[in-house]
Design an enzyme around this catalytic site. Structure first.
Site, PDB file in Angstrom:
ATOM      1  N   GLU A   1      81.129  79.534  -1.916  1.00 27.08           N
ATOM      2  CA  GLU A   1      81.710  78.233  -1.600  1.00 27.08           C
ATOM      3  C   GLU A   1      82.888  78.382  -0.639  1.00 27.08           C
ATOM      4  O   GLU A   1      83.049  77.593   0.296  1.00 27.08           O
ATOM      5  CB  GLU A   1      82.129  77.526  -2.890  1.00 27.08           C
TER       6      GLU A   1
ATOM      7  N   ALA B   1      82.728  77.059 -16.942  1.00 28.40           N
ATOM      8  CA  ALA B   1      83.430  75.970 -17.608  1.00 28.40           C
ATOM      9  C   ALA B   1      82.653  75.454 -18.819  1.00 28.40           C
ATOM     10  O   ALA B   1      83.217  75.213 -19.885  1.00 28.40           O
ATOM     11  CB  ALA B   1      83.677  74.833 -16.615  1.00 28.40           C
TER      12      ALA B   1
ATOM     13  N   GLY C   1      96.480  78.275 -24.194  1.00 31.78           N
ATOM     14  CA  GLY C   1      95.727  78.010 -22.977  1.00 31.78           C
ATOM     15  C   GLY C   1      95.229  76.581 -22.901  1.00 31.78           C
ATOM     16  O   GLY C   1      94.583  76.103 -23.833  1.00 31.78           O
TER      17      GLY C   1
END
Lengths: 451, 451
Positions: A169, A313, A10
């Site tokens: 968003e 993140a 990944g």
């Protein structure tokens, strides 16, 4: 004797951070990803709403790591992991490791309604974003041709399921595009008539934020014209309607921003999984009984101070760096350090000039929060070129209210423009609605477009 | 009485110019295109070689025409034309006209070898460009994994068929990307080892240019390392090899830049067609016997001073403007003016700092021609936003030798990475070749990737 071989699965935030943190260490690193690019996922909704180009928020992984000589990047897909043999099985061949870092993240889940996937795409990859952009833009094209008022309304109704940061968003950006960027482009419809609905099963938007910020975000969404339905579950998604609670709403375009399911690779590790398929790791992010396998980011289930570490993140980045350090400790036969997630703050933007942000105990809303959001996201973007391109695109959009990436690149899917042929209205493509934008001399093109 | 209805098929250079030139005239205009965007085709090769984003060279047609109130833009595909009934048949419904402008252009032709289409895509649409970019970038990924030297060589060999402007520009750009942008990114291969071959059936490159410019372009291509085969025909395209003349060259990536076939809509007009399917029109670009139908751009066959008018953007633009004027003359029952193509010059770029240009009798080569090319193309780009974005992308590429759009967005097609499974080399993914770029500490990742 050759250096130990670290295989990283990944190239997202976690995997990339681990590879970078191993830069000057005596290990050989192989990073595998099934995509050639690292993706800045927090801005994916901007691609889905035609604000940014796919390449603005992505960069080739091998390019990002080109100066790091102990890293090899391979474009390959892992299908399973043989932990006993210390081997990762690929679609072609396999690769063996001394240390394995599994950072393959998560995708969206439909809570047992996988049949919704085609009607309500989620937003995890660039392909997803381009698909949603396509549907979003094509809906206005279809509405422009549609003559039946009810059906036209369904084309102009957009439903976002799930009011986490992505859902908020997306809904905010969709409404802004309809209201501003498309304003003058149509003749038969007024894009500002578009209805954007945000549906959430819980009792507030941004449920992982404080109640104050949730309330501020809700207010912002309302002010902008987004219709928010709280405590409401979606129970059916048809071709032209969505059942939310007791209400059946005619809507052609649905985006899924609700559930999360961990990458299936977690299942091969012989470790306990949580309900979403995340791997329950030890304090150092290792798989119990497999001290050479680390799991991090969205695929790891970590509880800290009684609460789960969120799938953001920052957690993946910190996990990657920590894991790199722990691998080196393990090689030196030192004791491993436990992983500790530091919350650097979270923020979500609702649209032009409006965002909510929490940094430590301080909370911000409105224009200032939006500036913070802008700054943090631009600075975090990988690669200087992207950063400049994004600043440019945003500044342009801000000044002109326009969107630069309004591209429909694939052939129009017939279903998106199809309708019954039984109606017979041979005359003009009617130009109803909207005195304000498309002006008086509207042409009544003689399109015999059955409504 | 309502204004006459002008239907324009196609939103390329010709159709868009016609629509714009009718801005203040008492007509209703409907422009149909099966894509939502106008495309700046001369820069398509930049998208195919990862230099520009798709949205840098395209803009939504309805946005370009948003201020022109007598125009309606529809996303629709015309399937045939019923000239007797003055009606265009669409995939859904139909549309009737008083005047029809057919500007649907051309696509590529395989000279009776349609089976080559999947192996050697042409470059006419954004989808084509993204497909070629995909194959181009994936070839390096496959080469990085390939262990058999012959097969690796085939992955690193790129064949461009046809040395017109598109072929020359593609070959030049491909070589530059391999040589510069990818330089440091790989470990097992040296991208600069890539072989770019340009194959042309005639005796010179850029056959429509003067012999001097052809010679200058050939010299530039040679200097850059592109192998040019003149007087050479491609007779076979296999999965891993191309037969050119008597030579069988191992090559996995082939791009078709040779033949042109006119849009099939020309066949419905009852007019004579030339060999490529172009409609033979009268001096005012009208279909003989159908004074209300105009054909222009790549779809029109026009002979001027004994030579065919070339299929270039300028000819389409001028045809569009002329046709708009003639439609207004026809409405006022005035005599129509004949179409006269003015050659404003032609230019092709071979790469960084090198181009050839002909303007009237003056000819230019090298750096100055390249600057001219840059200026003309940037100024011609539709829409100010694109212009700035392109300048930025180019300046960035020029300074850094880098490419901003190296995205592989779709899932890797299995055929592109497949190879025989009979070989058995369980050890390392060998890191042969190239002492210059990937440095001494190359990792020999233990990938058991059957060569």
């Amino acid at each position: 004797m050759s250096d130990p071989h670290v295989v990283i699965l990944g190239g997202g935030f976690g995997g990339l951070a681990a590879a970078r943190a191993l830069a000057d260490s005596p290990v050989r690193v192989t990073l595998l990803d099934r995509q050639n690019h690292h993706l800045f996922q927090p801005l994916l909704y901007q691609v889905a709403t035609a604000g940014l180009n796919p390449s603005d928020i992505s960069a080739p992984i091998r390019h990002l790591l080109r100066h790091q000589e102990n890293v090899t990047v391979l474009l390959a897909e892992a299908t399973s992991i043989d932990a006993a043999a210390k081997t990762v099985v690929l679609t072609e061949g396999s690769i063996s490791y001394d240390y394995l870092v599994v950072a393959t993240g998560a995708t969206h889940a439909y809570f047992g309604h996988d049949e919704w996937a085609s009607r309500a795409p989620g937003l995890k990859s660039l392909e997803d974003a381009v698909e949603i952009r396509q549907r979003f833009l094509l809906a206005f094209e279809a509405a422009e041709r549609e003559q039946d008022p009810e059906r036209r309304k369904a084309w102009l109704t957009f439903v976002v399921v799930g009011a986490g940061p992505t859902g908020v968003e997306l809904a905010g950006a969709m409404y802004e595009v309809a209201r501003h960027a498309l304003k003058e482009d149509f003749r038969a419809i007024n894009p500002a008539d578009a209805r954007v609905m945000l549906v959430e099963g819980l009792d507030r938007v941004l449920p992982t934020y404080s109640k104050d910020l949730s309330a501020a975000a809700l207010k912002s969404l309302h002010e902008r014209g987004v219709e928010v339905r709280l405590n409401t579950r979606v129970t059916r998604i048809d071709d032209d309607a969505v059942m939310m609670g007791d209400e059946l709403v005619g809507a052609r375009t649905v985006v899924w921003a609700a559930g999360v399911a961990a990458s299936p690779l977690g299942r091969f590790l012989g470790a306990p999984l949580d309900r979403a398929g995340r791997v329950k790791v030890d304090a150092s992010l290792r798989v119990p009984g497999r001290p050479e396998i680390f799991v991090l980011g969205d695929l790891a289930s970590v509880v800290q101070d009684g609460a789960p570490v969120p799938g953001v993140a920052q957690a993946a980045l910190q996990g990657g760096e920590q894991t790199a350090a722990n691998i080196m400790r393990s090689i030196r036969a030192q004791e491993l350090a436990p992983f500790r997630y530091r919350d650097l703050g979270s923020m979500a933007t609702i649209g032009r000039n409006a965002a909510v942000a929490a940094i430590g105990k301080a909370e911000f809303t409105g224009f200032f929060a939006w500036l913070m959001w802008l700054f943090v996201h631009v600075m975090a973007l990988v690669g200087f070129r992207n950063r400049v391109a994004v600043i440019f695109s945003w500044a342009w959009s801000y000044v002109t209210f326009n969107r630069g990436s309004r591209l429909i690149t694939r052939r129009v899917p017939p279903t998106l423009l199809s309708h019954d042929e039984d109606d017979d209205q041979p005359g003009a493509l009617q130009t109803t609605g909207d005195a304000s934008t498309a002006a008086s001399e509207k042409p009544s093109a003689e399109a015999r477009s059955a409504p």
